[in-house]
Design a protein around this motif. Structure first.
Motif, short mmCIF file in Angstrom:
data_model
loop_
_atom_site.label_atom_id
_atom_site.label_comp_id
_atom_site.label_asym_id
_atom_site.label_seq_id
_atom_site.Cartn_x
_atom_site.Cartn_y
_atom_site.Cartn_z
N PHE A 1 -21.93 -10.72 -1.03
CA PHE A 1 -21.10 -11.02 0.13
C PHE A 1 -19.73 -11.42 -0.40
CE2 PHE A 1 -25.54 -12.47 1.08
CZ PHE A 1 -25.89 -11.38 1.87
N ILE A 2 -18.80 -10.48 -0.41
CA ILE A 2 -17.55 -10.66 -1.16
C ILE A 2 -16.55 -11.53 -0.40
CG2 ILE A 2 -15.73 -9.51 -2.43
CD1 ILE A 2 -18.51 -8.89 -3.48
N PHE A 3 -16.21 -11.14 0.83
CA PHE A 3 -15.25 -11.95 1.61
C PHE A 3 -15.31 -11.55 3.07
CE2 PHE A 3 -12.48 -8.45 -0.10
CZ PHE A 3 -12.08 -7.88 1.09
N VAL A 4 -14.70 -12.40 3.90
CA VAL A 4 -14.48 -12.10 5.32
C VAL A 4 -13.05 -11.58 5.45
CG1 VAL A 4 -14.49 -12.98 7.68
CG2 VAL A 4 -16.09 -13.92 5.98
N GLN A 5 -12.92 -10.45 6.08
CA GLN A 5 -11.61 -9.80 6.16
C GLN A 5 -10.64 -10.55 7.06
OE1 GLN A 5 -11.46 -6.13 8.37
NE2 GLN A 5 -9.89 -5.24 7.05
N SER A 6 -9.42 -10.65 6.61
CA SER A 6 -8.30 -11.05 7.46
C SER A 6 -7.35 -9.87 7.43
CB SER A 6 -7.64 -12.32 6.94
OG SER A 6 -6.62 -12.76 7.82
N LYS A 7 -7.41 -9.05 8.46
CA LYS A 7 -6.67 -7.79 8.40
C LYS A 7 -5.21 -7.98 8.77
CE LYS A 7 -7.89 -6.05 13.03
NZ LYS A 7 -8.55 -4.93 13.73
N LYS A 8 -4.41 -7.03 8.35
CA LYS A 8 -2.97 -7.07 8.59
C LYS A 8 -2.52 -5.81 9.32
CE LYS A 8 -1.79 -9.83 4.49
NZ LYS A 8 -3.11 -9.87 3.81
N HIS A 9 -1.52 -6.00 10.18
CA HIS A 9 -0.81 -4.89 10.80
C HIS A 9 0.69 -5.17 10.72
CE1 HIS A 9 -3.98 -2.47 12.65
NE2 HIS A 9 -4.60 -3.60 13.00
N ALA A 10 1.45 -4.14 10.47
CA ALA A 10 2.90 -4.24 10.63
C ALA A 10 3.23 -3.78 12.05
CB ALA A 10 3.61 -3.36 9.60
N PHE A 11 4.06 -4.57 12.74
CA PHE A 11 4.46 -4.26 14.11
C PHE A 11 5.98 -4.20 14.20
CE2 PHE A 11 0.44 -6.58 14.65
CZ PHE A 11 -0.24 -5.81 15.58
N ALA A 12 6.49 -3.25 14.97
CA ALA A 12 7.89 -3.35 15.39
C ALA A 12 8.03 -4.64 16.18
CB ALA A 12 8.26 -2.15 16.25
N GLU A 13 9.15 -5.32 15.99
CA GLU A 13 9.29 -6.67 16.56
C GLU A 13 9.17 -6.69 18.08
OE1 GLU A 13 8.83 -10.16 16.17
OE2 GLU A 13 9.77 -9.52 14.32
N ASP A 14 9.48 -5.58 18.74
CA ASP A 14 9.40 -5.58 20.20
C ASP A 14 8.01 -5.21 20.72
OD1 ASP A 14 9.46 -2.93 19.49
OD2 ASP A 14 11.00 -2.33 20.93
N VAL A 15 7.07 -4.94 19.84
CA VAL A 15 5.69 -4.64 20.25
C VAL A 15 4.91 -5.95 20.31
CG1 VAL A 15 3.54 -3.47 19.67
CG2 VAL A 15 5.73 -2.32 19.28
N GLN A 16 4.40 -6.27 21.48
CA GLN A 16 3.66 -7.51 21.68
C GLN A 16 2.30 -7.20 22.31
OE1 GLN A 16 4.89 -10.41 20.62
NE2 GLN A 16 6.83 -9.48 20.00
N GLY A 17 1.42 -8.20 22.30
CA GLY A 17 0.19 -8.12 23.08
C GLY A 17 -1.08 -7.83 22.33
N TYR A 18 -1.00 -7.57 21.00
CA TYR A 18 -2.24 -7.30 20.26
C TYR A 18 -3.22 -8.45 20.52
CZ TYR A 18 -5.62 -7.02 16.49
OH TYR A 18 -6.80 -6.98 15.78
N THR A 19 -4.48 -8.11 20.83
CA THR A 19 -5.50 -9.09 21.17
C THR A 19 -6.78 -8.78 20.41
OG1 THR A 19 -4.56 -9.32 23.40
CG2 THR A 19 -6.80 -10.16 23.05
#
Length: 583
Positions: free
Chosen positions: A548-566
C-alpha cells in the motif's frame, strides 16, 4: 501567442501551486535523486490507465498539437468548431474507447457517461447519495425492494419523455449485455424483478439484502428505450436485436446535462449543453466542452500557456505542474482523493504465493521516498482502504522501511540471497511508475530479491490480468472507488468472485475475505457493517496481498477563470461539467 492574448482577458492573479516538494524545483537535487535510482532524465507524474510520454524538463516550442494518443494522427489544438460560444477545453491521457453506458469502465469513459446520461441517484462531496433522476425512493421493511419515483417533465436528448419503462429497459440492457460494471447488479438482481408500477414509478426487488445497492446505482445510466430500439441492428437479444450497441458506441441516447456533439475516438470528444435539461445551469456554465487526447507534456504546457487548453489532465509530470504554476493566469490545484496507489502482488504464482516473500517485500520498500520524492503531495497509506473513509481501521499496522527486518523474514523462511526473482510491471513511459519500479528494484536488491522491470502498455496489463499464469508478480496500479462505498474497494479487488481483472491482479482466494465481504454486503446496520470492514482490513493487511504505497493527491492545472471543480468520491463524477463555470 500568450494565454492573455488568446482569451483577450486581463491577466488575473490567484492561488498558486500548493503541497509540492522542493525536490523537483531544484534541478540539482532532482538530478541527484534520479542518479540514486540509477537513471537520469525520467518523466514525472502520470497515471495507470492512460498513455503518456516522458518529459525531459526542456520546453519544446514546436510541439503545439494535440496528440491522439498511442501514436495515432495528431490534430490541431485550437480548432474545435465552437467559435462564438463558451467552451471548456480539457485534456485526457487516453482515448474514449466507448460511450455505451452498458460498457464503460475507465475514467475517460465514465467521464463521458456521467455527462451524457443521468443515473437515478448521484453522489455528493462526502459520498452521500442524493436524488437525481429519481426525486425520492423508499425501501421495504425486508430491505430488498427499492421503489423510485422519477422526476416529472424530464426528457431525453431526443425529446422523448423519461419514463419508468426506460429505467427498466436500461437495467435489462445492462444485465443482458453483461459487460462494464454489470456484475455489480447481476449477482443480486434478476431483470424479471424490475417492475414498472406506473409511468413515474419503478421498483427493484433484490434476490437478497445487499447494502451497497443504492451506491452501485450511480453506474446505472438510463437510456432512451425508443431511441435504442429505433437504432438496433440484428443481434443476439431476440426482438431487441443488438441493443443498438454499434449505435451507442458512437452516439448518445441519454438525458444528461450535455449531448454528444462530436467524437473522434483517437483524438477528441465534444459535448454541447442540453438546453432542456431538468436542472438549471449555473451562471457562466459552459456551452460546450471539448476533451482532447494529449499524451505529451510539452503539448499540454504549450496549449495551456496559449489559452488553447483550460484544464490539464491529472497525469502530467511534476515539472509541467511546476512550470504552469508560475504563469500569472494559470493555477495548479492539489486535490486530496480516496484513490490509492498499490503494488498488486500475484498471490497464486511462485514465489509471491509465499506470504513470507510478500511480507518481506512490504518491509523492504522505502515508502517515504516514494511518497515524498517521487509523488510529492501524496498522503500516507494505512492498509487497503484510504484513511478518509469513515470505516477505516486506524489500528492497522502499516509496514515501514526496515530492510534488516525484511532480510530476517526471508532467512526465517529458508531463503538465501538470489533465490527469489520477481517481475515488476508498470505502464510504459509513465514516469512516476518507472521511478517506482527503479526504487523497488533498488530496495529489493538490498534484501536479496532480484527484480526484473517489465514496462507494458495499459492495454497489455489489462490482458495479462485475465489469468494467474500471465499476471506478473508485482503490478503497479492506481485504484479508487468506482461507486461511493467501501464495498467497491474490497469486493472489486479482493473477492474471489471478481478475480482476473486489472482491479484484482492479486488473484486472492481467501475464504475469510470472501465471507467478511459477503456478510458486510448483507448487513444493514451501519455499525455492525463497520466492524466487519475493520476486521476485513486487519485480515487483509496480514495477508500482504499488496504494498500500500500512498493515497493520491491529484493535481490539475486550470486557467484562472475556470472555477467550480468539485471532488466526489466516485470515479469521474468530479468531472461533471455543470459544476464548471467561467468567472
Amino acid at each position: 501567442m500568450s494565454r492573455e492574448e488568446y482569451t483577450q482577458n486581463d491577466t488575473r492573479s490567484g492561488s498558486k501551486l500548493g503541497n509540492v516538494s522542493d525536490q523537483f524545483e531544484d534541478s540539482n537535487s532532482r538530478r541527484t535523486f534520479l542518479k540514486a535510482l540509477g537513471v537520469t532524465g525520467i518523466a514525472g507524474l502520470a497515471g495507470c490507465t492512460g498513455g503518456g510520454e516522458s518529459y525531459d524538463g526542456e520546453e519544446n516550442g514546436d510541439e503545439t498539437t494535440a496528440s491522439s494518443g498511442g501514436g495515432e494522427t495528431e490534430t490541431e489544438g485550437s480548432d474545435d468548431g465552437t467559435a462564438g460560444s463558451s467552451t471548456l477545453r480539457m485534456s485526457a491521457t487516453q482515448r474514449f474507447g466507448t460511450v455505451d453506458p452498458a460498457k464503460g469502465t475507465d475514467y475517460t469513459q465514465v467521464l463521458a457517461l456521467v455527462n451524457l446520461y443521468d443515473p437515478l441517484v448521484f453522489p455528493d462531496t462526502e459520498g452521500n447519495l442524493k436524488p437525481h433522476l429519481a426525486e425520492d425512493w423508499t425501501v421495504s421493511d425486508d430491505n430488498k425492494t427499492y421503489t423510485f419515483t422519477l422526476r416529472e417533465g424530464v426528457t431525453f436528448h431526443s425529446g422523448n419523455p423519461v419514463r419508468a419503462e426506460d429505467v427498466k429497459f436500461s437495467a435489462e440492457r445492462f444485465l443482458d449485455i453483461n459487460q462494464g460494471y454489470s456484475s455489480l447488479l447481476g449477482n443480486v438482481l434478476s431483470k424479471e424483478n424490475v417492475t414498472v408500477e406506473d409511468d413515474r414509478t419503478v421498483s427493484f426487488t433484490l434476490d437478497r439484502v445487499h447494502s451497497p445497492f443504492l451506491a452501485t446505482l450511480v453506474l446505472l445510466f438510463v437510456v432512451d428505450k425508443k431511441a435504442v430500439m429505433d437504432n438496433a441492428a440484428d443481434g443476439d437479444f431476440g426482438d431487441r436485436g443488438d441493443y443498438a450497441q454499434d449505435y451507442l458506441n458512437n452516439n448518445d441516447a441519454g438525458s444528461g446535462p450535455y449531448e454528444l456533439a462530436g467524437f473522434e475516438r483517437q483524438a477528441q470528444i465534444s459535448f454541447s449543453r442540453y438546453t432542456d435539461y431538468w436542472q438549471p445551469f449555473k451562471d457562466g456554465a459552459y456551452d460546450n466542452v471539448v476533451v482532447k487526447i494529449i499524451t505529451k507534456d510539452p503539448t499540454v504546457r504549450s496549449l495551456m500557456k496559449t489559452g488553447e487548453l483550460d484544464v490539464s489532465s491529472q497525469y502530467q509530470s511534476e515539472e509541467t505542474y511546476q512550470a504552469l504554476a508560475k504563469e500569472d493566469d494559470i493555477r495548479v490545484d492539489s486535490i486530496p482523493t480516496v484513490t490509492m496507489f498499490y503494488f498488486k502482488i500475484n498471490t497464486q504464482k511462485s514465489p509471491t504465493d509465499d506470504p513470507a516473500v510478500r511480507e518481506a517485500m512490504a518491509y523492504g520498500f522505502d515508502y517515504e521516498t516514494a511518497r515524498n520524492q517521487i509523488a510529492p503531495g501524496s498522503l500516507p497509506a494505512q492498509g487497503p482502504l484510504a484513511p478518509s473513509f469513515g470505516v477505516h481501521n486506524d489500528d492497522i499496522v502499516q509496514p515501514t522501511y526496515d530492510p534488516e527486518k525484511a532480510k530476517q523474514i526471508l532467512a526465517d523462511a529458508g531463503y538465501e540471497e538470489g533465490d527469489i526473482t520477481v517481475q515488476n510491471t508498470y505502464v510504459k513511459d509513465f514516469g512516476l511508475e518507472e521511478k517506482m519500479g527503479l526504487l523497488f528494484q533498488q530496495n529489493m536488491d538490498e534484501i536479496g530479491i532480484n527484480v526484473e522491470l517489465n514496462p507494458q502498455t495499459w492495454g497489455t496489463m489489462t490482458e495479462l490480468a485475465t489469468s494467474v499464469e500471465k499476471t506478473p508478480h508485482v503490478n503497479q496500479v492506481f485504484y479508487g472507488p468506482v461507486y461511493p462505498s467501501p464495498d467497491t474497494v474490497f469486493y472489486n479487488q479482493y473477492h474471489s468472485g471478481t478475480a482476473s481483472t486489472w482491479m484484482s491482479m492479486e488473484h486472492l482466494e481467501d475464504s475469510k475475505v470472501d465471507s467478511l465481504i459477503d456478510e458486510a454486503r448483507s448487513t444493514v446496520d451501519p455499525d455492525t457493517r463497520g466492524q466487519l470492514y475493520a476486521d476485513l482490513q486487519d485480515h487483509l493487511a496480514n495477508l500482504y496481498p499488496d504494498l500500500f504505497i500512498f493515497v493520491q493527491s491529484k493535481k490539475h492545472a486550470f486557467a484562472e477563470d475556470v472555477q467550480g471543480y468539485t471532488f466526489r468520491p466516485s470515479m469521474s463524477f468530479d468531472y461533471w461539467f455543470p459544476d464548471f463555470y467561467q468567472e
